[in-house]
Design a protein around this motif. Structure first.
Motif, PDB file in Angstrom:
ATOM      1  N   SER A  22       0.813  -1.213   0.000  1.00  0.00           N
ATOM      2  CA  SER A  22       0.000   0.000   0.000  1.00  0.00           C
ATOM      3  C   SER A  22       0.853   1.273   0.000  1.00  0.00           C
ATOM      4  O   SER A  22       0.317   2.366   0.073  1.00  0.00           O
TER       5      SER A  22
ATOM      6  N   ALA B 299      -0.426  15.926   0.057  1.00  0.00           N
ATOM      7  CA  ALA B 299      -0.330  14.509   0.434  1.00  0.00           C
ATOM      8  C   ALA B 299      -1.564  13.800  -0.113  1.00  0.00           C
ATOM      9  O   ALA B 299      -2.521  14.455  -0.546  1.00  0.00           O
ATOM     10  N   GLY B 300      -1.531  12.476  -0.067  1.00  0.00           N
ATOM     11  CA  GLY B 300      -2.686  11.708  -0.526  1.00  0.00           C
ATOM     12  C   GLY B 300      -3.928  12.042   0.276  1.00  0.00           C
ATOM     13  O   GLY B 300      -4.995  12.341  -0.282  1.00  0.00           O
ATOM     14  N   ALA B 301      -3.803  12.023   1.599  1.00  0.00           N
ATOM     15  CA  ALA B 301      -4.965  12.292   2.449  1.00  0.00           C
ATOM     16  C   ALA B 301      -5.455  13.734   2.238  1.00  0.00           C
ATOM     17  O   ALA B 301      -6.661  13.997   2.278  1.00  0.00           O
TER      18      ALA B 301
ATOM     19  N   GLU C  63      -7.519  13.627  -0.761  1.00  0.00           N
ATOM     20  CA  GLU C  63      -8.849  13.062  -0.462  1.00  0.00           C
ATOM     21  C   GLU C  63      -9.766  14.149   0.084  1.00  0.00           C
ATOM     22  O   GLU C  63     -10.914  14.292  -0.351  1.00  0.00           O
TER      23      GLU C  63
ATOM     24  N   HIS D  95      -8.454   2.093   2.722  1.00  0.00           N
ATOM     25  CA  HIS D  95      -7.345   2.664   3.479  1.00  0.00           C
ATOM     26  C   HIS D  95      -7.937   3.566   4.562  1.00  0.00           C
ATOM     27  O   HIS D  95      -8.919   4.270   4.315  1.00  0.00           O
TER      28      HIS D  95
ATOM     29  N   THR E 255      -7.266   6.339   5.707  1.00  0.00           N
ATOM     30  CA  THR E 255      -7.401   7.775   5.461  1.00  0.00           C
ATOM     31  C   THR E 255      -8.756   8.116   4.836  1.00  0.00           C
ATOM     32  O   THR E 255      -9.222   9.240   4.974  1.00  0.00           O
TER      33      THR E 255
ATOM     34  N   ASP F 150      -9.536   6.755  -5.046  1.00  0.00           N
ATOM     35  CA  ASP F 150      -8.306   6.897  -4.267  1.00  0.00           C
ATOM     36  C   ASP F 150      -7.178   6.351  -5.133  1.00  0.00           C
ATOM     37  O   ASP F 150      -6.974   5.147  -5.228  1.00  0.00           O
TER      38      ASP F 150
ATOM     39  N   ALA G 195      -4.011   6.308  -4.885  1.00  0.00           N
ATOM     40  CA  ALA G 195      -2.746   5.854  -4.310  1.00  0.00           C
ATOM     41  C   ALA G 195      -2.387   4.476  -4.866  1.00  0.00           C
ATOM     42  O   ALA G 195      -1.238   4.078  -4.851  1.00  0.00           O
TER      43      ALA G 195
ATOM     44  N   ASN H   1      -0.937   9.877  -5.772  1.00  0.00           N
ATOM     45  CA  ASN H   1       0.172  10.129  -4.860  1.00  0.00           C
ATOM     46  C   ASN H   1       1.440  10.178  -5.702  1.00  0.00           C
ATOM     47  O   ASN H   1       1.960   9.139  -6.095  1.00  0.00           O
TER      48      ASN H   1
ATOM     49  N   HIS I 183       4.218  10.833  -4.683  1.00  0.00           N
ATOM     50  CA  HIS I 183       5.260  10.204  -3.861  1.00  0.00           C
ATOM     51  C   HIS I 183       5.055   8.690  -3.762  1.00  0.00           C
ATOM     52  O   HIS I 183       5.738   8.043  -3.000  1.00  0.00           O
ATOM     53  N   LYS I 184       4.138   8.126  -4.481  1.00  0.00           N
ATOM     54  CA  LYS I 184       4.078   6.669  -4.605  1.00  0.00           C
ATOM     55  C   LYS I 184       4.285   6.318  -6.080  1.00  0.00           C
ATOM     56  O   LYS I 184       5.356   5.947  -6.513  1.00  0.00           O
TER      57      LYS I 184
HETATM   58  C1  LIG Z   1      -0.863   5.966   1.023  1.00  0.00           C
HETATM   59  C2  LIG Z   1      -2.297   5.901   0.813  1.00  0.00           C
HETATM   60  C3  LIG Z   1      -3.112   7.001   1.123  1.00  0.00           C
HETATM   61  C4  LIG Z   1      -2.622   8.253   1.840  1.00  0.00           C
HETATM   62  O1  LIG Z   1      -1.577   8.934   1.227  1.00  0.00           O
HETATM   63  P1  LIG Z   1      -0.675   9.946   2.092  1.00  0.00           P
HETATM   64  O2  LIG Z   1       0.167  10.677   1.108  1.00  0.00           O
HETATM   65  O3  LIG Z   1       0.122   9.095   3.037  1.00  0.00           O
HETATM   66  O4  LIG Z   1      -1.580  10.873   2.841  1.00  0.00           O
HETATM   67  C5  LIG Z   1      -4.449   6.908   0.812  1.00  0.00           C
HETATM   68  N1  LIG Z   1      -4.979   5.806   0.262  1.00  0.00           N
HETATM   69  C6  LIG Z   1      -4.222   4.717  -0.036  1.00  0.00           C
HETATM   70  C7  LIG Z   1      -4.864   3.515  -0.678  1.00  0.00           C
HETATM   71  C8  LIG Z   1      -2.861   4.723   0.233  1.00  0.00           C
HETATM   72  O5  LIG Z   1      -2.118   3.648  -0.045  1.00  0.00           O
END
Ligand SMILES: *Cc1c(COP(=O)(O)O)cnc(C)c1O
Length: 498
Positions: free
Chosen positions: A80, A140-142, A145, A174, A176, A247, A249, A271, A273-274
């Motif tokens: 994840s 950030a991802g959250a 969101e 997730h 978040t 989402d 991510a 993301n 950063h992912k």
């Molecule tokens: C990592 C992740 C997030 C949150 O991302 P952040 O940048 O850490 O806030 C949300 N949803 C999923 C499925 C993730 O893997």
């Protein structure tokens, strides 16, 4: 304990320094009166800084850096989290002088190149996801969101549809997702997964109605499984007047393969950063750009980058319908720049290989280990999958020769002895002994084989003598802290006992 495992305070020796300067008192310095500090602001006693030589300081920081584990150190299959390698060309580009010295308050005419990066990145991500436009403001991802949910709420509010206060979130989501919904003032309604680990459409149908703002989903979901019913789910949610939030991510396995926009999603975050290879961990900086379909473009937060008729770029704050402002300026430019460099480096052709290789790697590990680790959902996975602990944990309860079996935590701790980062454990919450593995596409088959070999060795040790696992890690500076106390009451600074 090695000598340099000592804290720098413990190496301190009265009077030792790392510099030598000629002795001069302040009064000898010309104009020193103006440099005098008011007595009330001066401390009564010198601070208790460690007194060490230069080489002690250098060794202190160098040794500390080597106690850390990063993707530049070794394999990092943290499910994840998409811990892919961050190519160094991204860093070189982000470090270019013309980019580094920018200030967010510079007039648009003096930062045309940077604004063009935003504009081009918008086009690239729109092409990859099937969206109409992006904001890069969330960090950030959250944060993305929350921004996306604010857009959904704004969309319903401005249509005068005030009853849509609930958002549907799958039980595999997730953490978040429900958290962001709560922060946005929406009520979370949980939809169950079926035995195959997918959203249960029969459970979803009765939840839909005039009070539903939308649904938040990730596809592939948190179990690494593709939601095959997404077409029907999208039709059902749209029919009831709700919007679909993606989402993103988990976008990595889909890059170049499938577009969330084509699946029926109206809004998403990525993301960088992912999936787009910018560094992450340690709390940031990150970037969670939010993309929307055509009809939601006016609701994107401000400020926005626009291309004018003469081909130049500008920043506008036209906020008539915008869902507010979510960060000080245009987001973490350095991170966006790294993501843009990554996309350009891969190019149209190679971007299509990211998802394929990520998926291939995950399935290769899953198939190579499923005779030692319980695989609750055996179907083909996408970029990640979940085991539910060991098949033979070595326990001998009720045999007269009582012994506790090895748990998922013990497997994770033992992995550290072999130089691998542990996978995500005890998440998702659907299984009691979850081990969630995501290798990413940037690992060679030799690295995957080495990891598989170690995981098999650990499974054999567990069956033979689980005590080896229970005492692991055997060579890490910190072994098994009380994780709750370490997270809630961390001791982050040296406390002088004297
Ligand atoms: C990592 C992740 C997030 C949150 O991302 P952040 O940048 O850490 O806030 C949300 N949803 C999923 C499925 C993730 O893997």
């Amino acid at each position: 304990m090695k000598y340099y495992d000592k804290l720098i305070f413990e190496l301190s020796k009265e009077g030792r320094t790392g510099y030598s300067l000629p002795c001069r008192s302040l009064s000898e310095v010309e104009g020193s009166a103006s440099a005098a500090i008011p007595a009330g602001l001066l401390r009564a006693e010198a601070p208790a800084l460690p007194q060490v030589s230069e080489v002690d300081v250098v060794r202190h920081y160098t040794n500390l850096s080597q106690m850390n584990f990063g993707v530049d150190t070794g394999f990092y299959p943290l499910g994840s989290c998409t811990m892919k390698y961050n190519p160094k060309i991204n860093e070189e580009i982000a470090n270019m002088k013309g980019f580094q010295g920018l200030h967010p308050l510079q007039p648009a005419c003096s930062v045309q190149g940077a604004l063009e990066v935003y504009y081009n990145m918008d086009k690239a991500l729109s092409a990859i996801t099937g969206m109409a436009g992006f904001t890069f403001n969330p960090c950030a991802g959250a944060h993305g969101e929350l921004t996306g949910l604010m857009i959904i709420r704004q969309y319903h509010l401005l249509r005068g549809d005030l009853k849509r206060t609930k958002i549907i979130v799958p039980d595999s989501a997730h953490g978040t997702n429900p958290a962001s919904a709560a922060v946005c003032g929406l009520e979370v309604v949980v939809v169950k997964s079926n035995a195959d680990g997918l959203v249960d459409v029969a459970d979803l149908k009765p939840l839909l109605g005039p009070d539903i703002a939308g649904i938040m989903m990730t596809n592939p979901n948190t179990l690494g499984l593709f939601e095959k019913e997404i077409g029907e789910i999208a039709a059902l949610v749209h029919e009831c007047g709700g919007l679909l939030y993606y989402d993103g991510a988990n976008m990595n396995p889909l890059i170049g393969m499938v577009r969330p926009g084509d699946m029926g999603f109206d809004i998403l975050h990525l993301n960088l950063h992912k999936s787009f290879s910018t560094p992450h961990g340690g709390g940031g900086p990150g970037s969670g750009p939010v993309g929307v379909c055509e009809k939601l473009l006016p609701y994107l937060p401000v400020p926005k980058v626009v291309k004018k008729e003469d081909g130049s770029f500008d920043v506008v704050c036209d906020s008539e319908k915008a869902a507010g402002q979510v960060s000080g300026f245009l987001g973490n430019f350095g991170v966006i720049l790294r993501g843009y460099a990554y996309i350009l480096m891969l190019g149209k052709q190679n971007v299509k290989l990211v998802g394929k290789y990520a998926t291939l790697g995950a399935n290769y590990i899953k198939e190579s280990l499923k005779d030692c680790y319980k695989l609750p959902i055996p179907s083909v996975c996408k970029h990640e999958f979940v085991f539910d602990g060991l098949i033979n944990d070595g326990s001998r309860k009720g045999t007269g020769d009582e012994r506790e079996g090895a748990t998922t935590l013990d497997v994770a701790k033992r992995l550290l002895d072999f130089g691998f980062h542990a996978p995500t454990i005890y998440f998702p919450l659907l299984f009691h002994q979850a081990i969630m593995i995501e290798p990413t596409e940037t690992e060679s088959v030799e690295t995957l084989d080495a990891f598989i070999e170690v995981m098999r060795k650990i499974a054999a040790e567990a069956a033979e003598d689980p005590a080896i696992l229970k005492a692991a890690p055997h060579n890490a500076p910190i072994t098994r802290p009380d994780e709750t106390t370490a997270a809630r009451q961390p001791v982050l600074k040296f406390q002088d006992e004297a």
